[in-house]
Design an enzyme around this catalytic site. Sequence first.
Site, short mmCIF file in Angstrom:
data_model
loop_
_atom_site.label_atom_id
_atom_site.label_comp_id
_atom_site.label_asym_id
_atom_site.label_seq_id
_atom_site.Cartn_x
_atom_site.Cartn_y
_atom_site.Cartn_z
N ASN A 1 -10.78 -3.20 -6.16
CA ASN A 1 -9.96 -2.17 -6.87
C ASN A 1 -10.66 -1.76 -8.43
O ASN A 1 -10.25 -0.76 -8.89
CB ASN A 1 -8.69 -2.67 -7.34
N ASP B 1 0.81 -1.18 -0.04
CA ASP B 1 0.22 -0.03 0.00
C ASP B 1 0.84 1.22 0.17
O ASP B 1 2.07 1.19 0.48
CB ASP B 1 -0.86 0.11 1.25
C1 FPP Z 1 -2.03 0.09 -3.28
O1 FPP Z 1 -1.70 1.34 -3.23
C2 FPP Z 1 -1.48 -0.55 -4.19
C3 FPP Z 1 -2.33 -1.15 -5.41
C4 FPP Z 1 -3.79 -1.07 -5.49
C5 FPP Z 1 -1.78 -1.68 -6.56
C6 FPP Z 1 -0.57 -2.50 -6.18
C7 FPP Z 1 0.27 -2.86 -7.48
C8 FPP Z 1 1.59 -2.78 -7.52
C9 FPP Z 1 2.38 -2.44 -6.27
C10 FPP Z 1 2.27 -3.08 -8.75
C11 FPP Z 1 2.07 -4.81 -9.08
C12 FPP Z 1 0.99 -4.92 -9.83
C13 FPP Z 1 0.66 -4.77 -11.04
C14 FPP Z 1 -0.56 -4.69 -11.58
C15 FPP Z 1 1.84 -5.35 -12.01
P1 FPP Z 1 -2.78 2.66 -3.34
O2 FPP Z 1 -2.94 3.12 -4.73
O3 FPP Z 1 -4.18 2.16 -2.68
O4 FPP Z 1 -1.94 3.68 -2.42
P2 FPP Z 1 -2.68 5.01 -1.41
O5 FPP Z 1 -3.21 4.13 -0.53
O6 FPP Z 1 -1.24 5.76 -1.53
O7 FPP Z 1 -3.47 5.63 -2.41
#
Ligand code: FPP
Length: 234
Positions: free
Chosen positions: A62, A14
């Site tokens: 998501n 995250d």
């Molecule tokens: C959460 O961060 C992360 C995700 C929803 C995606 C995680 C994906 C990767 C690390 C890349 C690997 C995956 C693929 C598709 C190749 P967030 O966006 O919720 O962060 P925030 O809480 O800061 O908004």
Amino acid sequence: MDKLSPRHVAIVMDGNGRWAKQRFLPRIAGHKRGVDALKRVVRLCAQRDIQVLTVFAFSSENWNRPQDEVSGLMELLALALAREVAQLQKEGVRIRFVGERQGLSASITKGLDEAERATAANTRIELNVCFNYGGRWDVVQAARRLVADGQAITEEALSSALSTAHCGDPDLIIRTGGEMRLSNFLLWQAAYAELFFSPCLWPDFDAADLDAALAAYEGRERRFGKTSEQLSPE
Ligand code: FPP
């Protein structure tokens, strides 16, 4: 006390969005750096003799993100599959995708299948990428399977019908990004996992952060419902 290193580590990656926001970049730039962090962490885990790494890449929920972020994540996955499979192969990583295939495009599904097939003989470390995954979905699909097969629903049968049955339950679940919840990740499998929450945003997660989580794990006493005295009688 069980001082062993974890056999199976699971991670909620995250903080990509916040990492990007802090730099005035689009959220997808954070996810791109998230892929780099994942590559780094797979290598670090293999070096530390962790046998299984399970990561949460895209949850059932998501899909509710803005359309351009969802399509960006799909493109990123397609790109990572095209670019990284040869490297995974070289490093002995066996990759599996865990989650619902229905709802994914035919080209993504084909990419997932090909990556799994290409790395099927690798044994250094197992990488499970949870994609279109939700813990509740997993329990429901497992229960449905047992019912369809006419099997009794017991803890053992349900465990063996889960989408992670091939690798067993995680010993340690790490969540980066400072939130302290599971967000529908490995709900059944987390029953006795040690939990570690890191304030680090996922794109910044490095060897020192991983080692801090492993050191915390080493210091925990895993009792599985027993008392301390039962674990180490005088
Ligand atoms: C959460 O961060 C992360 C995700 C929803 C995606 C995680 C994906 C990767 C690390 C890349 C690997 C995956 C693929 C598709 C190749 P967030 O966006 O919720 O962060 P925030 O809480 O800061 O908004």
